[in-house]
Scaffold this active site. Sequence first.
Site, PDB file in Angstrom:
ATOM      1  N   HIS A  48       1.171  -0.953  -0.182  1.00 24.82           N
ATOM      2  CA  HIS A  48       0.469   0.704  -0.018  1.00 24.82           C
ATOM      3  C   HIS A  48       1.261   1.259  -0.160  1.00 24.82           C
ATOM      4  O   HIS A  48       2.195   1.457  -0.155  1.00 24.82           O
ATOM      5  CB  HIS A  48      -1.013   0.204   1.034  1.00 24.82           C
ATOM      6  CG  HIS A  48      -0.256   0.105   2.525  1.00 24.82           C
ATOM      7  ND1 HIS A  48       0.561  -1.204   2.965  1.00 24.82           N
ATOM      8  CD2 HIS A  48       0.423   1.354   3.180  1.00 24.82           C
ATOM      9  CE1 HIS A  48       0.951  -0.942   4.152  1.00 24.82           C
ATOM     10  NE2 HIS A  48       1.280   0.508   4.570  1.00 24.82           N
ATOM     11  N   THR A  51       3.528   6.099  -2.912  1.00 26.47           N
ATOM     12  CA  THR A  51       5.049   5.523  -3.886  1.00 26.47           C
ATOM     13  C   THR A  51       6.099   4.867  -3.060  1.00 26.47           C
ATOM     14  O   THR A  51       5.965   3.931  -2.290  1.00 26.47           O
ATOM     15  CB  THR A  51       5.698   7.039  -3.788  1.00 26.47           C
ATOM     16  OG1 THR A  51       5.804   7.524  -2.528  1.00 26.47           O
ATOM     17  CG2 THR A  51       4.666   8.015  -4.266  1.00 26.47           C
ATOM     18  N   ARG A  52       6.981   4.319  -4.258  1.00 30.58           N
ATOM     19  CA  ARG A  52       8.107   3.348  -4.407  1.00 30.58           C
ATOM     20  C   ARG A  52       8.920   3.909  -4.705  1.00 30.58           C
ATOM     21  O   ARG A  52       8.729   4.277  -6.027  1.00 30.58           O
ATOM     22  CB  ARG A  52       7.736   1.739  -4.866  1.00 30.58           C
ATOM     23  CG  ARG A  52       6.513   1.488  -3.643  1.00 30.58           C
ATOM     24  CD  ARG A  52       7.200   1.042  -2.391  1.00 30.58           C
ATOM     25  NE  ARG A  52       6.706   0.535  -1.213  1.00 30.58           N
ATOM     26  CZ  ARG A  52       4.729   0.309  -0.621  1.00 30.58           C
ATOM     27  NH1 ARG A  52       5.097   1.738  -1.200  1.00 30.58           N
ATOM     28  NH2 ARG A  52       4.040   0.214  -0.658  1.00 30.58           N
ATOM     29  N   LYS A 270       9.273  11.994   2.226  1.00 24.42           N
ATOM     30  CA  LYS A 270       9.395  10.582   3.101  1.00 24.42           C
ATOM     31  C   LYS A 270      10.675  10.590   3.351  1.00 24.42           C
ATOM     32  O   LYS A 270      11.983  10.073   1.776  1.00 24.42           O
ATOM     33  CB  LYS A 270       8.700   9.560   1.561  1.00 24.42           C
ATOM     34  CG  LYS A 270       8.112   8.647   2.378  1.00 24.42           C
ATOM     35  CD  LYS A 270       8.277   6.953   1.694  1.00 24.42           C
ATOM     36  CE  LYS A 270       7.169   7.023   0.633  1.00 24.42           C
ATOM     37  NZ  LYS A 270       7.069   5.762   0.257  1.00 24.42           N
ATOM     38  N   HIS A 274      15.527   1.504   6.832  1.00 25.66           N
ATOM     39  CA  HIS A 274      15.174   0.521   5.882  1.00 25.66           C
ATOM     40  C   HIS A 274      15.136  -1.079   6.636  1.00 25.66           C
ATOM     41  O   HIS A 274      15.553  -1.741   6.988  1.00 25.66           O
ATOM     42  CB  HIS A 274      15.916   0.499   4.508  1.00 25.66           C
ATOM     43  CG  HIS A 274      15.420  -0.993   3.779  1.00 25.66           C
ATOM     44  ND1 HIS A 274      14.498  -0.950   3.550  1.00 25.66           N
ATOM     45  CD2 HIS A 274      16.316  -2.169   3.035  1.00 25.66           C
ATOM     46  CE1 HIS A 274      14.426  -1.437   2.243  1.00 25.66           C
ATOM     47  NE2 HIS A 274      15.559  -2.348   2.161  1.00 25.66           N
ATOM     48  N   CYS A 317       4.575  -0.355   7.346  1.00 25.10           N
ATOM     49  CA  CYS A 317       4.550  -0.975   6.746  1.00 25.10           C
ATOM     50  C   CYS A 317       5.056  -2.853   6.692  1.00 25.10           C
ATOM     51  O   CYS A 317       6.171  -2.408   7.813  1.00 25.10           O
ATOM     52  CB  CYS A 317       5.158  -0.292   5.571  1.00 25.10           C
ATOM     53  SG  CYS A 317       5.734  -1.277   3.593  1.00 25.10           S
ATOM     54  N   LYS A 350       9.411  -3.422  -6.826  1.00 18.49           N
ATOM     55  CA  LYS A 350       9.630  -2.197  -7.789  1.00 18.49           C
ATOM     56  C   LYS A 350       9.511  -4.050  -9.455  1.00 18.49           C
ATOM     57  O   LYS A 350       9.711  -3.512 -10.043  1.00 18.49           O
ATOM     58  CB  LYS A 350      10.901  -1.895  -7.865  1.00 18.49           C
ATOM     59  CG  LYS A 350      11.937  -2.701  -7.946  1.00 18.49           C
ATOM     60  CD  LYS A 350      13.627  -1.910  -8.007  1.00 18.49           C
ATOM     61  CE  LYS A 350      13.617  -1.295  -6.614  1.00 18.49           C
ATOM     62  NZ  LYS A 350      13.759  -2.183  -4.952  1.00 18.49           N
TER      63      LYS A 350
END
Length: 388
Positions: A48, A51-52, A270, A274, A317, A350
Site C-alpha cells: 500500500h 510511492t515506491r 518521505k 530500511h 508498512c 519494483k
Amino acid sequence: MSTSGDFDCIVIGAGVQGSFTAYQLAKKNKKTLLLEQFVLPHSRGSSHGQTRIIRKAYEQNFYTHMMEECYELWAQLESEAGVKLYRQTGLLVMGPEKSENYQNIKDTLQTNKVPMVVLTHDIFSQHIPNVNLAKGDGALVDTTAGVLFADRTLKTVQGQFQKLGGVIRDNEKVTDIKPGPVVRVSTSVGVYHAKSLVITAGPWANKLLANTGLQLPLEVVKINVCYWKEKVPGSYSMKQRFPCFVQTECLESKVHIYGLPSNEYPGLMKVCYHMGSKTDPDQRDLQKDRSDIEILQHYIARCFPGLIPEPAIVESCLYTLTPDHHFVLDYHPAYSNIVIGAGFSGHGFKFGPIIGKLLCELSLGEVPSYDLSPFHIRRFQSKRNSAL
C-alpha cells in the site's frame, strides 16, 4: 453465502506480487482466481501507499539484470492501461566511498552499462541543493531510477486482470490448503479447486504454508514510514526534479536510509530507515518501537538542513525478511504444483511485473526466464545443514 469453483490456478494474496502473477496467468488464458483476506484496497500489508522507488542501482548483478526487462514491462502496462505508473527522478546513492556496499553498487551499474553520473564533492551542491554530502562519502546518480505510484499500480493491474476474465475475491481469508494433484483451498466463504496454487501472502506466508507442512525462515518487521516537513515548501519536491536517494551507511546507521521527493503529501518528504522491529502481522499496532526515528532525526539534522528534523506524519508498512534479504521464488519442496513467492525483504515492489512473469512460468511448469538459484528454498536448508 457459500462459494465454490474450479480454476486452472489460484493465487493467494492480492498485493503487488500476487496481482501481477494473476494478471500474467490471465494473459496466458488461464482461468485464475485471486484471493485476498482483506477488503481491497487495504493498508495492512506491504504493497500500500502512494510511492515506491524503482532503480537499477543494486549490489548484485542479478537484480540489475532483471530490472532491465522489468522497466519494459512497467512501460507495457502503462501503455496497455493508459495510466502513468512511473516518473523518472533519478536515484542519488551516497555512502562511504571506500565501503563495499557503495563500491558494489557503482561496479554493478558500470558493468551493466546503466546511465550514471558520479558527483564529486566540488560539484555536488550544484546538482543536489539542500543536501550535505559527508566527508569521505561518494555520490552517484542512477539516472534511470524514479518513483512508482504504488496504489495506482495495484488498482491498474487488478483492473487489467479482471478485464482478461480473472476473478478477484476479497474479504475471503484462506482457512485451509489441501495439497494434491488438484489443490483444494478453503476460505471463510467457500471451497475452491485448482490444478496449481501460487502463494504470495507477504507477512502471512508462513501461516498459510503451515497447512502444507513447510516453514520458511521469514521474519516480519514493522517499518515506520516517516514524512518530514520542508522548511521552504518545494525544496525537495518531485516538481523541482529532486531525486530519490539511498544512503548505504552513515555516521548514524549501518542500515540503508532512503527517501523520495515530496509528492503525496505536499511539502513533506518521505525519509525512512530500511529496517524495523519484529511484529505479528495480525497485531502490528502493538509494536510501538520508534528507535529508528531517533536515528533519522540525527541524520536529517546533519544531512538534510532544509527539513524540520521531527516527523510530521508516521505511517507503517510490513517487511517480510529472509536471512539474506533475497526473495523466495520456487516450487514447494514436496508439491510441484504449489509455487511460493515470499520474503521480498522491503525491496520487491519494483520487481512486481517480472516476479509475476516468473511465478506464472513456474506455475505452468515452464522454464523460468531467469536463473532462479539465488531465490531457491534449498539455500536455507543447505545453510542450516552446514551449521549443524
